[in-house]
Design a protein around this motif. Sequence first.
Motif, PDB file in Angstrom:
ATOM      1  N   ARG A 142       0.833  -1.211   0.000  1.00 52.54           N
ATOM      2  CA  ARG A 142       0.000   0.000   0.000  1.00 52.54           C
ATOM      3  C   ARG A 142       0.867   1.260   0.000  1.00 52.54           C
ATOM      4  N   LYS A 143       1.948   1.244   0.777  1.00 57.33           N
ATOM      5  CA  LYS A 143       2.843   2.400   0.808  1.00 57.33           C
ATOM      6  C   LYS A 143       3.536   2.572  -0.539  1.00 57.33           C
ATOM      7  N   LEU A 144       3.957   1.466  -1.140  1.00 57.30           N
ATOM      8  CA  LEU A 144       4.639   1.512  -2.432  1.00 57.30           C
ATOM      9  C   LEU A 144       3.717   2.108  -3.506  1.00 57.30           C
ATOM     10  N   ILE A 145       2.474   1.609  -3.572  1.00 60.81           N
ATOM     11  CA  ILE A 145       1.526   2.089  -4.589  1.00 60.81           C
ATOM     12  C   ILE A 145       1.162   3.545  -4.345  1.00 60.81           C
ATOM     13  N   SER A 146       1.055   3.941  -3.089  1.00 63.83           N
ATOM     14  CA  SER A 146       0.767   5.342  -2.781  1.00 63.83           C
ATOM     15  C   SER A 146       1.868   6.259  -3.300  1.00 63.83           C
ATOM     16  N   SER A 147       3.116   5.838  -3.139  1.00 66.20           N
ATOM     17  CA  SER A 147       4.247   6.638  -3.638  1.00 66.20           C
ATOM     18  C   SER A 147       4.217   6.760  -5.153  1.00 66.20           C
ATOM     19  N   VAL A 148       3.920   5.642  -5.828  1.00 66.22           N
ATOM     20  CA  VAL A 148       3.844   5.666  -7.292  1.00 66.22           C
ATOM     21  C   VAL A 148       2.724   6.589  -7.752  1.00 66.22           C
ATOM     22  N   LEU A 149       1.562   6.491  -7.106  1.00 64.85           N
ATOM     23  CA  LEU A 149       0.433   7.340  -7.506  1.00 64.85           C
ATOM     24  C   LEU A 149       0.724   8.817  -7.275  1.00 64.85           C
ATOM     25  N   ASN A 150       1.443   9.135  -6.215  1.00 65.59           N
ATOM     26  CA  ASN A 150       1.785  10.542  -5.962  1.00 65.59           C
ATOM     27  C   ASN A 150       2.598  11.126  -7.115  1.00 65.59           C
ATOM     28  N   ILE A 151       3.517  10.338  -7.663  1.00 69.81           N
ATOM     29  CA  ILE A 151       4.298  10.795  -8.814  1.00 69.81           C
ATOM     30  C   ILE A 151       3.404  10.938 -10.034  1.00 69.81           C
ATOM     31  N   PHE A 152       2.565   9.955 -10.278  1.00 67.30           N
ATOM     32  CA  PHE A 152       1.678  10.004 -11.444  1.00 67.30           C
ATOM     33  C   PHE A 152       0.760  11.225 -11.398  1.00 67.30           C
ATOM     34  N   LYS A 153       0.222  11.509 -10.222  1.00 63.27           N
ATOM     35  CA  LYS A 153      -0.694  12.647 -10.090  1.00 63.27           C
ATOM     36  C   LYS A 153       0.028  13.963 -10.322  1.00 63.27           C
ATOM     37  N   ILE A 165      -2.666  -5.045  -5.699  1.00 61.54           N
ATOM     38  CA  ILE A 165      -2.086  -3.855  -6.339  1.00 61.54           C
ATOM     39  C   ILE A 165      -3.143  -3.095  -7.136  1.00 61.54           C
ATOM     40  N   SER A 166      -3.976  -3.815  -7.891  1.00 65.57           N
ATOM     41  CA  SER A 166      -5.003  -3.145  -8.701  1.00 65.57           C
ATOM     42  C   SER A 166      -6.030  -2.438  -7.829  1.00 65.57           C
ATOM     43  N   GLU A 167      -6.404  -3.061  -6.709  1.00 65.19           N
ATOM     44  CA  GLU A 167      -7.334  -2.402  -5.789  1.00 65.19           C
ATOM     45  C   GLU A 167      -6.708  -1.143  -5.196  1.00 65.19           C
ATOM     46  N   CYS A 168      -5.436  -1.232  -4.819  1.00 57.85           N
ATOM     47  CA  CYS A 168      -4.748  -0.072  -4.250  1.00 57.85           C
ATOM     48  C   CYS A 168      -4.655   1.070  -5.258  1.00 57.85           C
ATOM     49  N   LEU A 169      -4.388   0.730  -6.514  1.00 56.95           N
ATOM     50  CA  LEU A 169      -4.302   1.747  -7.557  1.00 56.95           C
ATOM     51  C   LEU A 169      -5.637   2.455  -7.752  1.00 56.95           C
ATOM     52  N   ALA A 170      -6.709   1.672  -7.907  1.00 55.11           N
ATOM     53  CA  ALA A 170      -8.021   2.265  -8.163  1.00 55.11           C
ATOM     54  C   ALA A 170      -8.520   3.033  -6.943  1.00 55.11           C
ATOM     55  N   ASP A 171      -8.360   2.453  -5.765  1.00 50.53           N
ATOM     56  CA  ASP A 171      -8.830   3.105  -4.541  1.00 50.53           C
ATOM     57  C   ASP A 171      -8.008   4.362  -4.241  1.00 50.53           C
ATOM     58  N   GLY A 172      -6.738   4.342  -4.628  1.00 50.06           N
ATOM     59  CA  GLY A 172      -5.874   5.490  -4.365  1.00 50.06           C
ATOM     60  C   GLY A 172      -6.216   6.719  -5.176  1.00 50.06           C
ATOM     61  N   LEU A 173      -7.021   6.558  -6.212  1.00 45.13           N
ATOM     62  CA  LEU A 173      -7.441   7.701  -7.036  1.00 45.13           C
ATOM     63  C   LEU A 173      -8.800   8.249  -6.611  1.00 45.13           C
ATOM     64  N   TYR A 174      -9.373   7.685  -5.539  1.00 43.88           N
ATOM     65  CA  TYR A 174     -10.704   8.107  -5.099  1.00 43.88           C
ATOM     66  C   TYR A 174     -10.687   9.558  -4.616  1.00 43.88           C
ATOM     67  N   VAL A 175     -11.703  10.305  -5.041  1.00 43.57           N
ATOM     68  CA  VAL A 175     -11.877  11.703  -4.611  1.00 43.57           C
ATOM     69  C   VAL A 175     -13.363  11.923  -4.314  1.00 43.57           C
ATOM     70  N   PHE A 176     -13.659  12.615  -3.221  1.00 47.65           N
ATOM     71  CA  PHE A 176     -15.042  13.006  -2.922  1.00 47.65           C
ATOM     72  C   PHE A 176     -15.069  14.525  -2.777  1.00 47.65           C
ATOM     73  N   ASP A 177     -15.506  15.206  -3.822  1.00 46.74           N
ATOM     74  CA  ASP A 177     -15.532  16.674  -3.792  1.00 46.74           C
ATOM     75  C   ASP A 177     -16.852  17.227  -4.330  1.00 46.74           C
ATOM     76  N   GLN A 178     -17.913  16.427  -4.184  1.00 47.69           N
ATOM     77  CA  GLN A 178     -19.209  16.836  -4.742  1.00 47.69           C
ATOM     78  C   GLN A 178     -19.710  18.157  -4.181  1.00 47.69           C
TER      79      GLN A 178
END
Length: 495
Positions: free
Chosen positions: A90-101, A129-142
């Motif tokens: 989870r920590k690894l995928i979070s770091s990767v997503l931070n760079i991608f974002k 890994i796939s769940e972490c990737l998809a869940d890591g992009l979740y945003v609630f800003d309605q």
Amino acid sequence: MDFLVKSSSVETLKTSALVLTVNEQLQLDTQGQLIDNLCAGAITAHLKAGDIKGKLGQTLLLHNLANLKAQRVLLVGIGKDEHLSDRSVRKLISSVLNIFKSLSIKDAALAFAELTIKDRDAYASTRLISECLADGLYVFDQFKSEKAPATQLKKITFVSTKEQQNQVSSACEHGKAIAAGMAFTRDLGNMPPNICHPRYLAEQAKQLAKQHKKLDVEVLEEKQLKALGAGALLAVAQGSDQPPRMIIMNYQGADKSQQPYVLVGKGITFDSGGISLKPGAGMDEMKYDMGGAASVLGTFKTLLELQLPINVIGVLTCAENMPSGGATRPGDIVTTMSGLTVEILNTDAEGRLVLCDALTYVKRFNPQAVVNVATLTGACIVALGSNTSGLMGNNPELVASLLSAGTKASDVAWELPLFDDYQEQLDSPFADIANIGGPKAGSITAGCFLSRFTKDYPWAHLDIAGTAWISGGKEKGATGRPVPLLSQYLLDRVQ
């Protein structure tokens, strides 16, 4: 987000970013070594220069390496352990997503074929890994005037061996569906209680049914609940202007002759505590007291996306627990659908009251097993914290299957005892049973209460009070748990 699986050579992949791993010994895996050789040792040069130490989650972005079709190479550290833990992933995928974002990357390829996760094969590793990737992009800003920037990342390619390809493809399909269910659950949990009331949850269930032919939804309103004798559910709701609802979701994925599995969710859309009023601090988070119902809805979202060949019933007991001149009082006695009478000693122990009528109602389905899910007791948070859900039941095989599903899904639970010795704490001098058992073993006596209504079928109770949402701070919000556990339980029933 779309997931693709390819077994082609990493150097031929045309992608915005190719992700390679490096450990604390500054060793690349086979795919990383191949890339390093193609680009004349450019990666090794950065490693020798100390640009990255290989610590878990540490990243180094390299541009325009020679002889590659990938625009960038992202090195990510995996630490010193040979086998990563789920938490490390989870920590690894979070770091990767931070760079991608930060770079607005639209697509990427993960060269993780040799990445080893403790006690996980290629399927289980990829799904996590796939769940972490998809869940890591979740945003609630309605409800924010200024929205978060739209996610640019639309496609992730998993680079696998030919031997792994079927497992990895299946894992991506399941992971994406589970993440969709988690997002649905999180949206419902994060919705403000002036919008997400019992009628709103009924509307959400009906919307799911409109989109999928295999799902039928029936909504029972006050008049019907009175006719059924649902005195406990109605008692909880009587202090609120919001009318209660019992929502029945019927998914037919197998022959009608097959007994269904039943999921029951507590849906208290706001819990003030009633006359036994909660402290004001943190009461805004009592909108999450419908986390059980939300997780059942999310699990059905996953179930519908995967079209599993199984029959599943979902029952959501939805109400708002408010203080008013018409609210239930401590000392009141109500008659449940089962005929048992309950002395209400504390109106803030309302979840077990709405659930007990549902647990009586579901007998008509002749279920193979019943699992109820509820943010039931603060005592469960004291016992297990916020990482682990509490689990109790009357059937060892069912309890074992849920514990196993939680481990596989990285959504763990822990069994608490339901010994008969605890039952006497619920004795009442005036009714068949009291709704609380005193200050000792609060989570267990809540389970004991529910067990009185589940003698006709295998039953288990998940207390998710600590795991359904993150409390306080900037990270406050619904987690989507235990959708992974429940989804895995249903997948296991199919397999």
